[in-house]
Write a protein that holds these residues in place. Structure first.
Motif, PDB file in Angstrom:
ATOM      1  N   ASN A  35       0.832  -1.212   0.000  1.00 53.24           N
ATOM      2  CA  ASN A  35       0.000   0.000   0.000  1.00 53.24           C
ATOM      3  C   ASN A  35       0.864   1.258   0.000  1.00 53.24           C
ATOM      4  O   ASN A  35       0.584   2.218  -0.722  1.00 53.24           O
ATOM      5  N   CYS A  75      -4.087   6.444   6.257  1.00 53.88           N
ATOM      6  CA  CYS A  75      -4.668   5.763   5.096  1.00 53.88           C
ATOM      7  C   CYS A  75      -4.723   4.260   5.334  1.00 53.88           C
ATOM      8  O   CYS A  75      -3.992   3.500   4.722  1.00 53.88           O
ATOM      9  N   ASP A  78      -9.980  -0.198   4.197  1.00 53.79           N
ATOM     10  CA  ASP A  78     -11.386   0.087   4.413  1.00 53.79           C
ATOM     11  C   ASP A  78     -12.082  -1.134   5.019  1.00 53.79           C
ATOM     12  O   ASP A  78     -12.837  -1.842   4.357  1.00 53.79           O
ATOM     13  N   HIS A 105     -10.700   5.830   0.878  1.00 51.97           N
ATOM     14  CA  HIS A 105     -10.657   5.193  -0.434  1.00 51.97           C
ATOM     15  C   HIS A 105     -11.942   5.469  -1.206  1.00 51.97           C
ATOM     16  O   HIS A 105     -13.013   5.562  -0.621  1.00 51.97           O
ATOM     17  N   TYR A 109     -12.987   0.324  -3.446  1.00 53.10           N
ATOM     18  CA  TYR A 109     -11.596  -0.064  -3.212  1.00 53.10           C
ATOM     19  C   TYR A 109     -11.359  -0.235  -1.719  1.00 53.10           C
ATOM     20  O   TYR A 109     -11.765   0.588  -0.912  1.00 53.10           O
ATOM     21  N   ASP A 111      -8.135  -0.772  -0.391  1.00 57.33           N
ATOM     22  CA  ASP A 111      -6.855  -0.201   0.012  1.00 57.33           C
ATOM     23  C   ASP A 111      -6.219   0.537  -1.160  1.00 57.33           C
ATOM     24  O   ASP A 111      -6.762   0.556  -2.264  1.00 57.33           O
ATOM     25  N   THR A 112      -5.066   1.112  -0.916  1.00 61.37           N
ATOM     26  CA  THR A 112      -4.423   1.937  -1.947  1.00 61.37           C
ATOM     27  C   THR A 112      -3.963   1.118  -3.148  1.00 61.37           C
ATOM     28  O   THR A 112      -4.021   1.594  -4.274  1.00 61.37           O
ATOM     29  N   ALA A 115      -6.881   0.590  -5.367  1.00 62.00           N
ATOM     30  CA  ALA A 115      -7.186   1.829  -6.092  1.00 62.00           C
ATOM     31  C   ALA A 115      -6.186   2.072  -7.224  1.00 62.00           C
ATOM     32  O   ALA A 115      -6.571   2.486  -8.320  1.00 62.00           O
ATOM     33  N   PHE A 123      -6.576   7.524  -8.775  1.00 59.63           N
ATOM     34  CA  PHE A 123      -5.834   7.316  -7.540  1.00 59.63           C
ATOM     35  C   PHE A 123      -4.727   8.365  -7.403  1.00 59.63           C
ATOM     36  O   PHE A 123      -4.560   8.974  -6.349  1.00 59.63           O
TER      37      PHE A 123
END
Length: 180
Positions: A35, A75, A78, A105, A109, A111-112, A115, A123
């Protein structure tokens, strides 16, 4: 499907990309190294605490050693564990005097990295926007549109009964408190 694997006898402890703390720009705090790498990939600065259970340990590390970085974007994933870790980090960082915001997010999504893989351009724009949220002028503009900034104007409006006739809200206690 195994998303993350800790080798037998391994640990999630430690900070991935701890060098980010020596930067003088906002740093995203993520759960996992993938992430954090996803944020770095689109031009942000990030570190990973490597487990939601490491939120307290990360805060302890900052208390002991400090950081050049004074602005953080929390961050977490989720999910329930991510929300709990996020709350711990935000409260702890603010309590130590750091500037903090949360990155949420986009819908769909977790997590990063999701995304990044799902819509790289969107993103990248979201990471840039979250980083810019620390710009004082931009932040003041955002804050000016929040309800809390309108309380004085609202109260003046409510008290101006020459030009404004009371309209009941349907909430008895509230109507009484504001005079009808």
């Amino acid at each position: 499907r195994v998303r993350y694997h800790v080798p037998k006898g391994g640990t999630n402890a430690g900070i991935f990309n701890e060098a980010a703390l020596s930067q003088d720009k906002p740093v995203f705090i993520t759960e996992g190294a993938i992430n954090a790498a996803s944020i770095v990939e689109v031009g942000g600065q990030a570190l990973a605490i490597n487990s939601t259970s490491n939120a307290g340990a990360f805060l302890d590390r900052l208390k002991k050693r400090g950081s050049t970085c004074k602005r953080f974007v929390v961050c977490m994933d989720d999910d329930e564990a991510g929300a709990a870790a996020s709350a711990t980090l935000v409260k702890g960082l603010k309590g130590m005097g750091y500037e903090v915001t949360e990155y949420h997010h986009t819908e769909g999504y977790n997590d990063t990295n999701d995304a990044l893989r799902g819509n790289r351009a969107a993103f990248a724009a979201a990471v840039e926007e979250a980083t810019k949220s620390f710009d004082k002028a931009a932040l003041a503009e955002i804050q000016s549109h929040k309800v809390g900034s309108m309380i004085d104007a609202f109260w003046s409006y409510v008290q101006d009964d020459k030009n404004n006739k009371p309209i009941p809200t349907g909430f008895g206690g509230f109507d009484k408190a504001i005079g009808g």
